[in-house]
Scaffold this motif. Structure first.
Motif, mmCIF file in Angstrom:
data_model
loop_
_atom_site.group_PDB
_atom_site.id
_atom_site.type_symbol
_atom_site.label_atom_id
_atom_site.label_comp_id
_atom_site.label_asym_id
_atom_site.label_seq_id
_atom_site.Cartn_x
_atom_site.Cartn_y
_atom_site.Cartn_z
ATOM 1 N N ASN A 80 11.967 -11.620 -97.639
ATOM 2 C CA ASN A 80 11.808 -10.263 -97.118
ATOM 3 C C ASN A 80 13.156 -9.571 -97.195
ATOM 4 O OD1 ASN A 80 12.077 -12.460 -94.869
ATOM 5 N ND2 ASN A 80 13.203 -10.677 -94.105
ATOM 6 N N SER B 241 8.963 -11.442 -91.921
ATOM 7 C CA SER B 241 8.868 -12.511 -92.914
ATOM 8 C C SER B 241 7.518 -12.442 -93.622
ATOM 9 C CB SER B 241 9.014 -13.873 -92.228
ATOM 10 O OG SER B 241 10.300 -13.992 -91.682
ATOM 11 N N HIS C 241 15.897 -9.058 -85.000
ATOM 12 C CA HIS C 241 15.584 -9.662 -86.298
ATOM 13 C C HIS C 241 14.082 -9.542 -86.493
ATOM 14 C CE1 HIS C 241 17.427 -11.843 -89.543
ATOM 15 N NE2 HIS C 241 16.546 -12.830 -89.503
ATOM 16 N N SER D 193 13.902 -16.494 -96.318
ATOM 17 C CA SER D 193 12.570 -15.900 -96.350
ATOM 18 C C SER D 193 12.607 -14.696 -97.302
ATOM 19 C CB SER D 193 12.151 -15.487 -94.941
ATOM 20 O OG SER D 193 13.180 -14.754 -94.313
ATOM 21 N N LYS E 254 17.967 -9.175 -101.344
ATOM 22 C CA LYS E 254 17.495 -9.051 -99.956
ATOM 23 C C LYS E 254 18.276 -8.028 -99.155
ATOM 24 C CE LYS E 254 16.502 -12.003 -96.952
ATOM 25 N NZ LYS E 254 15.697 -12.826 -96.085
#
Ligand code: TXA
Ligand code: MG
Length: 340
Positions: free
Chosen positions: A138, A144, A223, A136, A48
């Protein structure tokens, strides 16, 4: 190319072997690894590109699993909350056992736990026989994923992707910390403060104070960002330039000729439906080459509107403020615990 399919048994073996499996939950897709295996969990951070100060959520399939992850004595309020909302979109933060590796909690003494209601997620966790650590699915700071395709586009180094179609809620779980008779909301979600208060009238419900220190990157000011500038409007703009797409959470009069560039997330003004379509719509605008900027019209911060505005404010923040690659803006500190 990532291997993808619907084979839960195969995926659960991969989890036990320390591999990475992306899977659907009722909120968003998660990127899972054996939550009791520090090395497997380290691969999540790698895939990630997630900063290591960012702790993960453990996913369990039965309330009995709580004793593996939460230190005893577990507060009776935690069991009451679990009985009421699990399986479902509520994550509970409480002191962890020594079985939970420090990398899961990013060195914190607490761990975040939830029991997802999605059938694929439940079967995967049960078959794997271990709690599954999953953020999540992503890249850090990005949108997300609410469909398998979104995961494929962002994470190319994972071992398997369980395809379960489009997620139902489309917004990450509500995160709460329980201490004594107080519930602190660390991240708003589908389980709203009003609902918690109605179900637990004697409990004190407090909104988290970001001033104190950052407990969750969901609490960073920036975010969940799209890769195209996103700007927020108090009301419907009078004109919409040809290069802009507009997110509308509830019906409003639409400027002439702008119809095709507007995504109305709920035709009936049902904000739960709008929440479930929000990340999908942002992904679509991100992929649409005719669109260079995204606009969104704000809604009232009440009920589920609180969670929607939390995400959309964070998604828009970096386009009007200076932020570094970890989503941290000037004056915002790292989490207290990781500075020691
Ligand atoms: O709906 C969801 O919660 C999804 C699905 C996959 O379950 N997961 C998710 O995970 O949103 P993630 O990693 O993107 O967000 C988890 C949040 C992070 O902001 C993290 O900092 C916070 O949970 N968190 C985890 N452990 C914590 C702790 N001990 N104290 C405070 N916050 C914590
Ligand atoms: Mg996330």
């Amino acid at each position: 190319m990532i291997k993808s399919g619907k084979d839960i048994i195969f995926a659960s073996k991969l989890i036990r072997d320390g591999k990475l499996v992306a899977f659907p939950t009722e909120t968003v897709y998660g990127l899972g690894a054996n939550g009791l295996d520090a090395k497997a969990v380290a691969r999540i951070f790698e895939a990630k590109k997630r900063p290591s100060f960012d702790p993960l959520i453990l996913h369990i399939s039965s309330i009995d699993d709580l004793e593996t992850v939460f230190k005893k004595p577990i507060s009776p309020l935690i069991f009451q909350l679990a009985e009421k909302y699990w399986p479902g979109p509520l994550t509970i933060v409480a002191p962890k056992t020594t079985k939970v590796p420090d990398i899961v909690s990013a060195g914190l003494s607490t761990v975040a736990v939830r029991m997802p209601s999605h059938k694929v997620a439940q079967k995967l966790i049960k078959q794997a026989g271990v709690p599954i650590a999953a953020p999540s699915a992503n890249l850090f700071g990005r949108l997300s994923p609410t469909q398998a395709q979104h995961v494929k586009e962002q994470l190319t180094t994972i071992d398997y992707l369980l395809d379960g179609g489009t997620t139902n809620i489309g917004l990450e779980s509500t995160i709460i910390a329980v201490s004594g008779n107080t519930i602190e909301i660390l991240r708003p979600g589908a389980i709203t403060p009003d609902r918690l208060q109605a179900d637990f009238p004697k409990v004190k419900i407090v909104a988290s104070s970001t001033e104190k220190h950052i407990q969750a990157p969901g609490q960073l000011k920036s975010h969940y960002s799209p890769r195209k500038p996103l700007y927020l409007y108090d009301e419907m703009p009078e004109v919409l330039p040809a290069y802009a797409g507009l997110l509308l959470f509830e019906p409003a009069p639409i400027p002439e000729g702008a119809q095709s560039k507007i995504k109305l997330l709920s035709a009936t003004g049902d904000l739960l439906e709008a929440a479930s379509n929000m990340f999908n719509a942002l992904h679509d605008f991100e992929a649409d080459r005719s669109i260079e900027q995204i606009y969104a019209v704000k809604i009232k911060e009440e009920g589920i509107g609180l969670a929607i505005m939390d995400r959309i404010n964070k998604a828009a923040y970096r386009f009007t403020h200076f932020v570094d690659e970890n989503g941290i803006s000037e004056g915002e500190g790292l989490p207290q615990q990781s500075q020691t």
